[in-house]
Scaffold this active site. Structure first.
Site, short mmCIF file in Angstrom:
data_model
loop_
_atom_site.label_atom_id
_atom_site.label_comp_id
_atom_site.label_asym_id
_atom_site.label_seq_id
_atom_site.Cartn_x
_atom_site.Cartn_y
_atom_site.Cartn_z
N GLU A 40 0.88 -1.17 0.17
CA GLU A 40 0.14 0.06 0.08
C GLU A 40 0.85 1.48 -0.05
O GLU A 40 0.45 2.25 -0.61
CB GLU A 40 -0.97 -0.03 1.14
CG GLU A 40 -1.97 -0.92 1.05
CD GLU A 40 -2.87 -0.50 -0.15
OE1 GLU A 40 -3.38 0.60 0.00
OE2 GLU A 40 -3.62 -1.52 -0.66
N CYS A 195 -12.04 1.48 -14.86
CA CYS A 195 -12.37 2.88 -14.90
C CYS A 195 -11.00 3.68 -14.56
O CYS A 195 -10.68 4.31 -13.86
CB CYS A 195 -13.32 3.09 -13.39
SG CYS A 195 -14.17 4.75 -13.32
N CYS A 211 -24.59 3.77 -14.00
CA CYS A 211 -23.32 5.14 -13.72
C CYS A 211 -23.82 6.44 -14.38
O CYS A 211 -24.08 6.48 -15.45
CB CYS A 211 -22.12 4.33 -14.45
SG CYS A 211 -20.93 5.74 -14.66
#
Length: 373
Positions: A40, A195, A211
């Site tokens: 991360e 996306c 969407c």
């Protein structure tokens, strides 16, 4: 069709993740908070393809958080060199030390305790808690912001306080009580593979029927870009001192700044069109303090020709830096000179060395490349 929310929204993504999401990233399915945390931190501002090699090298060097905590800072910085955004590396090392000192070498399980550690913000804490421990914690990294902004039609720059607050509310409302790790991984994967910022693969997205951005023709407009501010342009004269081994003079940067904890060649700030008095003022400390007075004539000759040397442009996220360089070859072995592979150096050092080689052959046109550090 109205956008889905809560458990219904999460259910769609969990099913999509199990069928179409990424499953082979080395930190996935480990249940190891150390590996999740390491990935991360590295993935902040950096693409997965770049992170993979660094992640493998770090795990090989430091198999556990205790190994990382015990490592010398310079060793950690050297392993990180080239990955950019070097504050992450300093925080990584500080965080490892605190995990050992405060939590007995085990990452805590609560978001609040994770957030108390250096370099771990709310989203990173949520990712560690959910991916490693299945805690139902929300995340809101760059990919997730993009997914939410487009799917729910959220307009306005995502880092603006009111917009960010709205996005966190969406994130909190949607995180499921069960399979939070799978859900959060789905959000990250959807933003990384479908996306995406440009040319998104909307046809492969499980959210396509509802969407808002797609229905309104706003996919290319969301998220709203950051209002542009001109980056400051800074100018520097660099010094390359090279001994007979090909080693170069490197200095440890201890002051706070973009290259803190790294080793760089000497540089001096100057104006965009430096005249002789300014250039002389730049090099005088080098002559006095670095034992280079014997090379004064050569250095001064290079200064008189400096106007013909193109600026080397080095772009960072928040500044644009321009460099011209003076090169001095010294006899013998100098203790202050090091092989660049022996020290953690930012990319600009390699670029200045390459510039010296090119200038030795022929005049060159202005160089301009985008670097992270």
């Amino acid at each position: 069709m109205i956008p889905l929310k809560g458990e219904v929204f999460a259910g769609v993504l969990v099913r999509w993740q199990k069928q179409h999401g990424r499953q082979t990233l080395p930190w996935q399915h480990t249940g190891d908070a150390y590996k999740v945390w390491l990935s991360e931190v590295m993935l902040q501002q950096t693409q997965v393809t770049t992170v993979l090699a660094y992640y493998a090298r770090f795990l090989q060097a430091y198999p556990t958080v205790a190994d990382l905590a015990a490592a010398p800072e310079q060793e950690v910085m050297q392993l990180w060199a080239g990955l950019g955004y070097y504050t992450r590396a300093r925080n990584l090392h500080a965080c490892a030390k605190q995990v050992v000192a405060r939590f007995g070498g085990q990452f805590p399980r609560t978001v609040a305790e994770l957030e108390s550690l250096p370099g771990i913000g709310q989203s990173t804490a949520g990712a560690i808690a959910s991916l490693a421990y299945e805690v139902p914690a929300p995340i809101l990294d760059g990919n997730v912001k993009r997914v939410f902004c487009r799917y729910y039609g959220v307009e306005g720059y995502p880092e603006q306080s009111s917009i960010k607050k709205n996005l966190w509310a969406i994130a909190s409302d949607n995180v499921p009580a069960q399979q939070a790790g799978v859900y959060n991984q789905a959000l990250m994967d959807l933003g990384a593979t479908c996306c995406v910022p440009r040319n998104p693969a909307c046809s492969a997205c499980p959210l396509i029927p509802s969407c808002v951005a797609l229905r309104k023709g706003m996919v290319g407009l969301l998220p709203t870009p950051k209002p542009k501010k001109p980056r400051p342009e800074l100018y520097f004269l660099g010094l390359i001192v090279e001994d007979e081994r090909g080693a170069v003079w490197l200095e440890l940067q201890t002051a706070k700044g973009v290259w803190q904890g790294l080793w760089t060649t000497p540089v001096a700030a100057c104006s965009s069109q430096p005249e002789w008095p300014e250039l002389n003022a730049c090099v005088q400390p080098w002559l006095d303090d670095y034992g280079l007075k014997v090379f004064k004539a050569d250095i001064y000759t290079q200064l008189t020709q400096l106007a013909n040397q193109p600026w080397l442009v080095h772009e960072l996220t928040h500044r644009k830096m321009h460099f011209k360089v003076v090169h001095v070859k010294v006899p013998g072995v100098w203790a202050q000179c090091h092989a660049v592979t022996d020290k953690p150096v930012p990319k600009i050092v390699h670029k200045l060395l390459d510039q010296v080689k090119v200038l030795a052959q022929a005049p060159v046109s202005q160089q301009n490349t985008l670097d992270l550090g």
